[in-house]
Motif scaffolding. Structure first.
Motif, PDB file in Angstrom:
ATOM      1  N   GLY A  15       0.789  -1.234   0.000  1.00 17.12           N
ATOM      2  CA  GLY A  15       0.000   0.000   0.000  1.00 17.12           C
ATOM      3  C   GLY A  15       0.809   1.265   0.000  1.00 17.12           C
ATOM      4  N   SER A  16       0.378   2.215   0.773  1.00 16.59           N
ATOM      5  CA  SER A  16       1.000   3.529   0.861  1.00 16.59           C
ATOM      6  C   SER A  16       2.285   3.466   1.685  1.00 16.59           C
ATOM      7  N   PRO A  17       3.345   4.165   1.231  1.00 15.40           N
ATOM      8  CA  PRO A  17       4.575   4.199   2.022  1.00 15.40           C
ATOM      9  C   PRO A  17       4.364   4.837   3.400  1.00 15.40           C
ATOM     10  N   ALA A  18       3.301   5.601   3.542  1.00 15.01           N
ATOM     11  CA  ALA A  18       3.008   6.249   4.826  1.00 15.01           C
ATOM     12  C   ALA A  18       2.369   5.281   5.819  1.00 15.01           C
ATOM     13  N   LEU A  19       1.907   4.141   5.329  1.00 17.85           N
ATOM     14  CA  LEU A  19       1.246   3.159   6.194  1.00 17.85           C
ATOM     15  C   LEU A  19       2.271   2.468   7.088  1.00 17.85           C
ATOM     16  N   ASP A  20       1.996   2.438   8.366  1.00 21.95           N
ATOM     17  CA  ASP A  20       2.873   1.774   9.320  1.00 21.95           C
ATOM     18  C   ASP A  20       2.893   0.274   9.035  1.00 21.95           C
ATOM     19  N   ASP A  21       4.054  -0.365   9.163  1.00 24.54           N
ATOM     20  CA  ASP A  21       4.193  -1.794   8.900  1.00 24.54           C
ATOM     21  C   ASP A  21       3.180  -2.616   9.694  1.00 24.54           C
ATOM     22  N   HIS A  22       2.940  -2.253  10.921  1.00 25.54           N
ATOM     23  CA  HIS A  22       2.018  -2.988  11.792  1.00 25.54           C
ATOM     24  C   HIS A  22       0.591  -2.984  11.243  1.00 25.54           C
ATOM     25  N   ASP A  23       0.264  -1.974  10.442  1.00 26.16           N
ATOM     26  CA  ASP A  23      -1.101  -1.781   9.958  1.00 26.16           C
ATOM     27  C   ASP A  23      -1.333  -2.257   8.529  1.00 26.16           C
ATOM     28  N   ARG A  24      -0.371  -2.959   7.939  1.00 22.15           N
ATOM     29  CA  ARG A  24      -0.541  -3.423   6.562  1.00 22.15           C
ATOM     30  C   ARG A  24      -1.598  -4.532   6.496  1.00 22.15           C
ATOM     31  N   PRO A  25      -2.595  -4.374   5.613  1.00 18.96           N
ATOM     32  CA  PRO A  25      -3.643  -5.399   5.469  1.00 18.96           C
ATOM     33  C   PRO A  25      -3.185  -6.513   4.521  1.00 18.96           C
ATOM     34  N   ALA A  53      -1.418 -15.185  18.024  1.00 26.75           N
ATOM     35  CA  ALA A  53      -1.122 -14.394  16.834  1.00 26.75           C
ATOM     36  C   ALA A  53      -0.522 -13.049  17.188  1.00 26.75           C
ATOM     37  N   SER A  54       0.345 -12.591  16.305  1.00 24.51           N
ATOM     38  CA  SER A  54       0.875 -11.226  16.376  1.00 24.51           C
ATOM     39  C   SER A  54      -0.292 -10.250  16.264  1.00 24.51           C
ATOM     40  N   THR A  55      -0.115  -9.084  16.818  1.00 24.60           N
ATOM     41  CA  THR A  55      -1.143  -8.049  16.745  1.00 24.60           C
ATOM     42  C   THR A  55      -1.131  -7.276  15.427  1.00 24.60           C
ATOM     43  N   ALA A  56      -0.151  -7.511  14.561  1.00 22.77           N
ATOM     44  CA  ALA A  56      -0.122  -6.834  13.257  1.00 22.77           C
ATOM     45  C   ALA A  56      -1.377  -7.212  12.476  1.00 22.77           C
ATOM     46  N   LEU A  57      -1.928  -6.272  11.737  1.00 24.96           N
ATOM     47  CA  LEU A  57      -3.189  -6.487  11.023  1.00 24.96           C
ATOM     48  C   LEU A  57      -3.130  -7.707  10.113  1.00 24.96           C
ATOM     49  N   ARG A  58      -2.038  -7.895   9.368  1.00 29.57           N
ATOM     50  CA  ARG A  58      -1.945  -9.030   8.443  1.00 29.57           C
ATOM     51  C   ARG A  58      -1.940 -10.366   9.181  1.00 29.57           C
ATOM     52  N   GLU A  73     -11.040 -18.714  18.932  1.00 23.14           N
ATOM     53  CA  GLU A  73     -10.785 -17.278  18.922  1.00 23.14           C
ATOM     54  C   GLU A  73      -9.286 -17.065  19.117  1.00 23.14           C
ATOM     55  N   PRO A  74      -8.613 -16.374  18.199  1.00 27.43           N
ATOM     56  CA  PRO A  74      -7.175 -16.142  18.364  1.00 27.43           C
ATOM     57  C   PRO A  74      -6.862 -15.267  19.575  1.00 27.43           C
ATOM     58  N   ASP A  75      -5.747 -15.589  20.217  1.00 29.71           N
ATOM     59  CA  ASP A  75      -5.207 -14.825  21.337  1.00 29.71           C
ATOM     60  C   ASP A  75      -4.125 -13.920  20.754  1.00 29.71           C
ATOM     61  N   LEU A  76      -4.393 -12.606  20.702  1.00 28.15           N
ATOM     62  CA  LEU A  76      -3.460 -11.655  20.097  1.00 28.15           C
ATOM     63  C   LEU A  76      -2.401 -11.230  21.106  1.00 28.15           C
ATOM     64  N   ARG A  77      -1.140 -11.259  20.648  1.00 21.72           N
ATOM     65  CA  ARG A  77      -0.023 -10.953  21.541  1.00 21.72           C
ATOM     66  C   ARG A  77       0.967 -10.006  20.880  1.00 21.72           C
ATOM     67  N   ASP A  78       1.181  -8.872  21.516  1.00 21.41           N
ATOM     68  CA  ASP A  78       2.134  -7.875  21.015  1.00 21.41           C
ATOM     69  C   ASP A  78       3.526  -8.453  20.820  1.00 21.41           C
ATOM     70  N   GLU A  79       3.945  -9.335  21.721  1.00 21.36           N
ATOM     71  CA  GLU A  79       5.320  -9.845  21.685  1.00 21.36           C
ATOM     72  C   GLU A  79       5.586 -10.755  20.485  1.00 21.36           C
ATOM     73  N   LEU A  80       4.570 -11.152  19.748  1.00 17.27           N
ATOM     74  CA  LEU A  80       4.776 -11.999  18.573  1.00 17.27           C
ATOM     75  C   LEU A  80       5.064 -11.185  17.309  1.00 17.27           C
ATOM     76  N   TYR A  81       4.885  -9.867  17.375  1.00 17.95           N
ATOM     77  CA  TYR A  81       5.215  -9.002  16.235  1.00 17.95           C
ATOM     78  C   TYR A  81       6.739  -8.885  16.158  1.00 17.95           C
ATOM     79  N   GLY A  82       7.312  -9.429  15.094  1.00 18.28           N
ATOM     80  CA  GLY A  82       8.765  -9.393  14.921  1.00 18.28           C
ATOM     81  C   GLY A  82       9.511 -10.330  15.860  1.00 18.28           C
ATOM     82  N   ALA A  83       8.847 -11.327  16.398  1.00 15.17           N
ATOM     83  CA  ALA A  83       9.445 -12.217  17.400  1.00 15.17           C
ATOM     84  C   ALA A  83      10.517 -13.122  16.792  1.00 15.17           C
ATOM     85  N   SER A  84      11.496 -13.419  17.610  1.00 17.80           N
ATOM     86  CA  SER A  84      12.548 -14.366  17.230  1.00 17.80           C
ATOM     87  C   SER A  84      12.003 -15.790  17.273  1.00 17.80           C
ATOM     88  N   ALA A  85      12.763 -16.707  16.711  1.00 13.92           N
ATOM     89  CA  ALA A  85      12.381 -18.122  16.759  1.00 13.92           C
ATOM     90  C   ALA A  85      12.206 -18.572  18.205  1.00 13.92           C
TER      91      ALA A  85
END
Length: 157
Positions: A15-25, A53-58, A73-85
């Protein structure tokens, strides 16, 4: 039996370069692949007790498709966004469930899938599903040993 299912989020829209990575659909392909791969996994008869699941939109959107197919129902977790193995494995093992599906991002997904498959999985393309099973109910044993079996599925073939 302990089961870990890794799902890399479906194809996203830059999408738009202005769109934050976390919000990419998800893009059109991602919106098609996520429910199709979720149905393919559900058709295997695998039991899933928990979806993390990561909290990122995608990732949230991908997890929702798997949740619909698996009745969870997925359990959304901030720590899974960009998480290491290691963080992905720790989240699954600490979830309190013996069968966990994790929806997150690369490079952590590919690194973990490659490690658990002893290099058998060369990469986790978008919406790929890697399933690992151990003949133990103890995550401590599972995380310290190679899986007894594993499988890989991808929308690309």
């Amino acid at each position: 039996m302990t089961t870990l299912i890794l799902v890399r989020h479906a194809k996203s829209d830059w999408g738009s370069p202005a769109l934050d990575d976390h919000d990419r659909p998800l893009n059109e392909r991602g919106m098609r692949d996520a429910p199709a791969m979720a149905e393919r996994l559900a058709a295997t008869g695998v039991t899933v007790e928990r979806i993390l699941a990561s909290t990122a939109l995608r990732a949230r959107t991908t997890a929702a498709a798997f949740g619909t197919a698996l009745g969870l129902e997925p359990d959304l977790r901030d720590e899974l966004y960009g998480a290491s193995a290691r963080a992905l494995l720790d989240a699954a093992s600490g979830s309190g469930a013996r069968s966990v599906l994790v929806v997150a991002h690369d490079p952590g997904m590919t690194v973990l899938a490659e490690r658990l498959s002893n290099g058998g999985i060369g990469g986790m393309p978008t919406c790929a599903v890697a399933t690992f099973m151990w003949r133990t109910d103890d995550w401590d044993v599972a995380t310290a040993t190679d899986p007894d079996e594993w499988s890989f599925d991808s929308p690309k073939g």
